[in-house]
Design a protein around this motif. Structure first.
Motif, mmCIF file in Angstrom:
data_model
loop_
_atom_site.group_PDB
_atom_site.id
_atom_site.type_symbol
_atom_site.label_atom_id
_atom_site.label_comp_id
_atom_site.label_asym_id
_atom_site.label_seq_id
_atom_site.Cartn_x
_atom_site.Cartn_y
_atom_site.Cartn_z
ATOM 1 N N GLU A 97 -10.255 9.630 0.425
ATOM 2 C CA GLU A 97 -9.787 9.528 -0.964
ATOM 3 C C GLU A 97 -8.393 8.915 -1.060
ATOM 4 O O GLU A 97 -7.528 9.151 -0.202
ATOM 5 C CB GLU A 97 -9.773 10.930 -1.612
ATOM 6 N N CYS A 98 -8.194 8.144 -2.115
ATOM 7 C CA CYS A 98 -6.873 7.583 -2.456
ATOM 8 C C CYS A 98 -5.877 8.738 -2.557
ATOM 9 O O CYS A 98 -6.147 9.736 -3.230
ATOM 10 C CB CYS A 98 -7.014 6.854 -3.800
ATOM 11 N N ILE A 99 -4.714 8.586 -1.913
ATOM 12 C CA ILE A 99 -3.799 9.731 -1.923
ATOM 13 C C ILE A 99 -3.197 9.965 -3.304
ATOM 14 O O ILE A 99 -2.784 11.070 -3.615
ATOM 15 C CB ILE A 99 -2.674 9.606 -0.870
ATOM 16 N N GLN A 100 -3.182 8.946 -4.141
ATOM 17 C CA GLN A 100 -2.639 9.141 -5.500
ATOM 18 C C GLN A 100 -3.577 10.005 -6.337
ATOM 19 O O GLN A 100 -3.132 10.893 -7.060
ATOM 20 C CB GLN A 100 -2.416 7.785 -6.187
ATOM 21 N N GLY A 118 -8.430 -5.409 -5.537
ATOM 22 C CA GLY A 118 -8.139 -3.978 -5.607
ATOM 23 C C GLY A 118 -6.942 -3.706 -4.729
ATOM 24 O O GLY A 118 -6.332 -4.638 -4.194
ATOM 25 N N CYS A 119 -6.599 -2.438 -4.534
ATOM 26 C CA CYS A 119 -5.430 -2.115 -3.706
ATOM 27 C C CYS A 119 -5.529 -2.757 -2.318
ATOM 28 O O CYS A 119 -4.540 -3.208 -1.754
ATOM 29 C CB CYS A 119 -5.302 -0.608 -3.524
ATOM 30 N N TYR A 120 -6.746 -2.792 -1.795
ATOM 31 C CA TYR A 120 -6.924 -3.288 -0.430
ATOM 32 C C TYR A 120 -6.591 -4.773 -0.299
ATOM 33 O O TYR A 120 -6.400 -5.276 0.805
ATOM 34 C CB TYR A 120 -8.357 -3.020 0.056
ATOM 35 N N LEU A 131 0.851 -1.189 0.000
ATOM 36 C CA LEU A 131 0.000 0.000 0.000
ATOM 37 C C LEU A 131 0.889 1.242 0.000
ATOM 38 O O LEU A 131 1.946 1.243 0.631
ATOM 39 C CB LEU A 131 -0.880 0.020 1.258
ATOM 40 N N CYS A 132 0.477 2.288 -0.704
ATOM 41 C CA CYS A 132 1.249 3.537 -0.696
ATOM 42 C C CYS A 132 1.297 4.080 0.733
ATOM 43 O O CYS A 132 0.363 3.857 1.518
ATOM 44 C CB CYS A 132 0.583 4.591 -1.576
ATOM 45 N N ARG A 133 2.371 4.790 1.017
ATOM 46 C CA ARG A 133 2.468 5.393 2.349
ATOM 47 C C ARG A 133 1.326 6.399 2.534
ATOM 48 O O ARG A 133 1.095 7.240 1.664
ATOM 49 C CB ARG A 133 3.809 6.104 2.484
ATOM 50 N N GLY A 134 0.601 6.260 3.617
ATOM 51 C CA GLY A 134 -0.507 7.189 3.874
ATOM 52 C C GLY A 134 -1.834 6.726 3.299
ATOM 53 O O GLY A 134 -2.838 7.439 3.398
ATOM 54 N N CYS A 135 -1.853 5.507 2.704
ATOM 55 C CA CYS A 135 -3.117 4.996 2.131
ATOM 56 C C CYS A 135 -4.152 4.775 3.250
ATOM 57 O O CYS A 135 -3.837 4.241 4.313
ATOM 58 C CB CYS A 135 -2.835 3.677 1.424
ATOM 59 N N SER A 136 -5.380 5.148 2.964
ATOM 60 C CA SER A 136 -6.429 5.026 3.984
ATOM 61 C C SER A 136 -6.684 3.562 4.360
ATOM 62 O O SER A 136 -7.107 3.277 5.488
ATOM 63 C CB SER A 136 -7.721 5.647 3.464
ATOM 64 N N ASP A 144 -14.121 2.997 0.772
ATOM 65 C CA ASP A 144 -14.416 4.009 -0.242
ATOM 66 C C ASP A 144 -13.252 4.983 -0.375
ATOM 67 O O ASP A 144 -13.076 5.874 0.457
ATOM 68 C CB ASP A 144 -15.701 4.750 0.170
ATOM 69 N N ASN A 145 -12.455 4.775 -1.443
ATOM 70 C CA ASN A 145 -11.381 5.751 -1.712
ATOM 71 C C ASN A 145 -11.737 6.603 -2.918
ATOM 72 O O ASN A 145 -10.899 7.263 -3.502
ATOM 73 C CB ASN A 145 -10.028 5.055 -1.903
ATOM 74 N N SER A 146 -13.003 6.540 -3.316
ATOM 75 C CA SER A 146 -13.558 7.399 -4.373
ATOM 76 C C SER A 146 -12.855 7.224 -5.713
ATOM 77 O O SER A 146 -12.748 8.176 -6.486
ATOM 78 C CB SER A 146 -13.492 8.873 -3.960
HETATM 79 S S1 SF4 Z 1 -5.772 3.136 -2.755
HETATM 80 FE FE1 SF4 Z 1 -4.494 4.760 -3.578
HETATM 81 S S2 SF4 Z 1 -3.129 5.255 -1.877
HETATM 82 FE FE2 SF4 Z 1 -3.969 3.235 -1.437
HETATM 83 S S3 SF4 Z 1 -2.509 1.790 -2.317
HETATM 84 FE FE3 SF4 Z 1 -4.075 2.178 -3.864
HETATM 85 S S4 SF4 Z 1 -3.186 3.798 -5.144
HETATM 86 FE FE4 SF4 Z 1 -2.045 3.785 -3.176
#
Ligand code: SF4
Length: 541
Positions: free
Chosen positions: A516-519, A380-382, A349-354, A450-452
């Motif tokens: 929200e997704c930080i990216q 998904g990312c999660y 996960l990216c640093r700071g990801c919810s 929900d990271n929108s």
């Molecule tokens: S949801 Fe966004 S912040 Fe989290 S890992 Fe995926 S791309 Fe990175």
């Protein structure tokens, strides 16, 4: 024009007068839609170019546009075709009105996918013509050819590519664009009504068309037979694989007869010639042994056929120039081991990801109290929550499977049973699972993260944006067991308490951690449109 394979397809379809693209993001196919969304030409012409809720709705909408007489394209990654299999197979029976191309990007070696599968088997299963480009130029040209073929035989055409072509760049010579087709209803107004009596007639027609499809493949400019002086072996190379074969020989000239296949059904006449003239046949194809299997037949008697099935080429994974060299009997140039610095690193996960904050809360409420094995995830990312340091989730099967698997486990008596799903994935195919749970008031806790955005493929818009709560209420989730929370560290205690409270409820609970997704946030703050890759591996994986 210097284009990715995906971009060549998008430009090829635009120049062939397509009126609509329908797609769900998924690596390695995502860039097709992204290119069209950036295209000024597409904007000026008002070509339809919005993401669909999932691949099934994409194919159905594209079929609807074809019904209206216009050319349409549906795009997805290989596992997306599993989701779209129902309309895909049935569209072979209805046939088309305006030209319809279904573009599917396969991912051999699973660079960002949960499985390897070869979409050509779907094309064969549906009895549809297929195209498989060997270069960006062919990808571009095949769009026009595909629409013409589709309209000539009145069937959808499957355009199959693989990762290496989708994501590599090459010069493409465009052709003058042709105008879009006018609105025009089908001549046979019953054609799209698949009542059994009509479907039987349409299916018979599909069978009768097969010799015409074989003839079209035999005469196709994308299938060629190049003779060679050394007939001890003949080589069949499909799509992109021809490049690996050519790379193996000085000046790219094969001393062996070489059959290039870019259009299917398999051009039987050219295969027969090779079988008659050559001592053995090596089949080089990206994916599964599609052509090789048909050459061998059930009994594997007679012809000396080499390929993936006998181990001449590895049975899985992407082809490489070296793998093909070795299969041709040449020296192995696999070279030095890959240096540590360029080795694949485990994704995180990216640093700071919810999601990290959600998993911390989930671990404290579930894992530390009930142990492992209670949390079902989606794609998904999660899903990265399966890896250290969180190790929070225990499954990842397909899009939408988290809620339904948690339901099945709860039906079996597992307590607690928790599902984790993203906002975009929830819209893709999670909603129906939640409806199943609501109907039976199954004791599960559903966490909709929900990271929108559809973050893993680069931050495309999520259909659920601003609507998740109302969708859940509409599906019948009880107001008092539906909660929104901002998963920031200062809310950690409240978050854990909320999860614990809902785990105690003997019915359906939904918690929607929203941040929200930080990216995508970064992109928005820089004024860039979301939708370009977030620098992560993966996609709809
Ligand atoms: S949801 Fe966004 S912040 Fe989290 S890992 Fe995926 S791309 Fe990175």
């Amino acid at each position: 024009m210097l284009l990715l394979g995906d971009e060549a397809i998008a430009q090829g379809a635009l120049d062939a007068g397509v009126s609509g693209f329908y797609a769900y993001p998924g690596t390695p196919s995502t860039e097709i839609m992204e290119y069209v969304q950036r295209s000024r030409d597409a904007a000026e012409r008002n070509v339809h170019r919005a993401w669909s809720a999932n691949e099934k709705t994409a194919v159905e909408s594209a079929l609807g546009m074809s019904y209206a007489g216009k050319r349409a394209m549906a795009c997805m990654k290989h596992v997306g075709l599993n989701v779209a299999a129902d309309p895909f197979i049935n569209s072979a029976i209805t046939g088309v009105n305006g030209g319809l191309i279904i573009t599917v990007a396969d991912d051999p070696s699973m660079h960002s996918s949960q499985n390897e599968q070869d979409s050509r088997f779907y094309g064969k299963f549906a009895l549809l013509p297929m195209l498989e480009p060997s270069s960006q130029q062919e990808a571009y040209d095949m769009c026009r050819h595909g629409f013409e073929l589709s309209e000539a035989v009145q069937l959808p055409v499957l355009l199959r590519i693989t990762t290496r072509l989708a994501h590599s760049r090459s010069g493409v010579k465009p052709r003058p664009a042709i105008p879009e087709r006018p609105l025009q209803l089908p001549q046979d107004m019953r054609q799209f009504v698949l009542l059994p009596a009509i479907a039987r007639k349409r299916y018979r027609r599909l069978i009768e068309l097969q010799p015409e499809l074989v003839k079209a493949a035999q005469e196709s400019p994308f299938n060629s037979y190049q003779d060679g002086p050394d007939r001890s072996m003949g080589i069949v190379a499909c799509g992109l694989a021809i490049n690996y074969v050519r790379e193996s020989f000085p000046d790219g000239v094969s001393p062996y007869p070489l059959l290039q296949i870019g259009q299917y059904p398999v051009p039987v006449n050219r295969l027969e010639r090779m079988a008659d003239e050559c001592g053995r046949i090596l089949v080089v194809e990206e994916g599964q042994p599609f052509v090789e299997e048909s050459l061998r037949g059930a009994l594997n008697r007679g012809m000396d056929v080499r390929g993936r099935m006998d181990g001449t080429l590895p049975p899985d994974g992407e082809l490489t120039p070296n793998r093909v060299r070795v299969a041709l009997g040449m020296d192995d140039r696999s070279g030095e081991p890959v240096p540590e610095i360029v080795r694949m690193r485990p994704p995180a996960l990216c640093r700071g990801c919810s999601h990290a904050d959600t998993y911390k809360a989930l671990n404290q409420a579930v894992k530390s109290e009930y142990g492992d094995g209670h949390v079902f995830s989606d794609i998904g990312c999660y899903t990265l929550g399966a890896l250290p340091p969180f190790e929070s989730v225990n499954s990842c099967v397909d899009m939408g499977a988290s809620i339904t698997m948690a339901k099945g486990a709860a039906d079996a008596g597992m307590r607690p049973a928790v599902a984790v799903i993203g906002d975009s994935t929830f819209c893709h195919s999670g909603m129906t699972g939640l409806l199943d749970a609501v109907i039976e008031n199954t004791p599960i806790l559903v966490m909709i993260l929900d990271n929108s955005a559809t973050a893993m493929t680069g931050g495309q818009d999520s259909h659920a944006y601003g609507r998740l709560e109302n969708i859940c209420l509409g599906l019948g989730v009880e107001r008092e067991h539906l909660h929104l929370i901002n998963p920031v560290p200062k809310n950690h205690g409240d978050f854990v308490a909320l999860i614990r409270r809902e785990l105690d409820y003997d019915g359906v609970s939904v918690i929607i951690p929203t941040r929200e997704c930080i990216q995508t946030l970064k992109k928005r703050s820089k004024g860039k449109p979301a939708g370009s890759p977030a620098g992560k591996q993966g996609g709809r994986q």
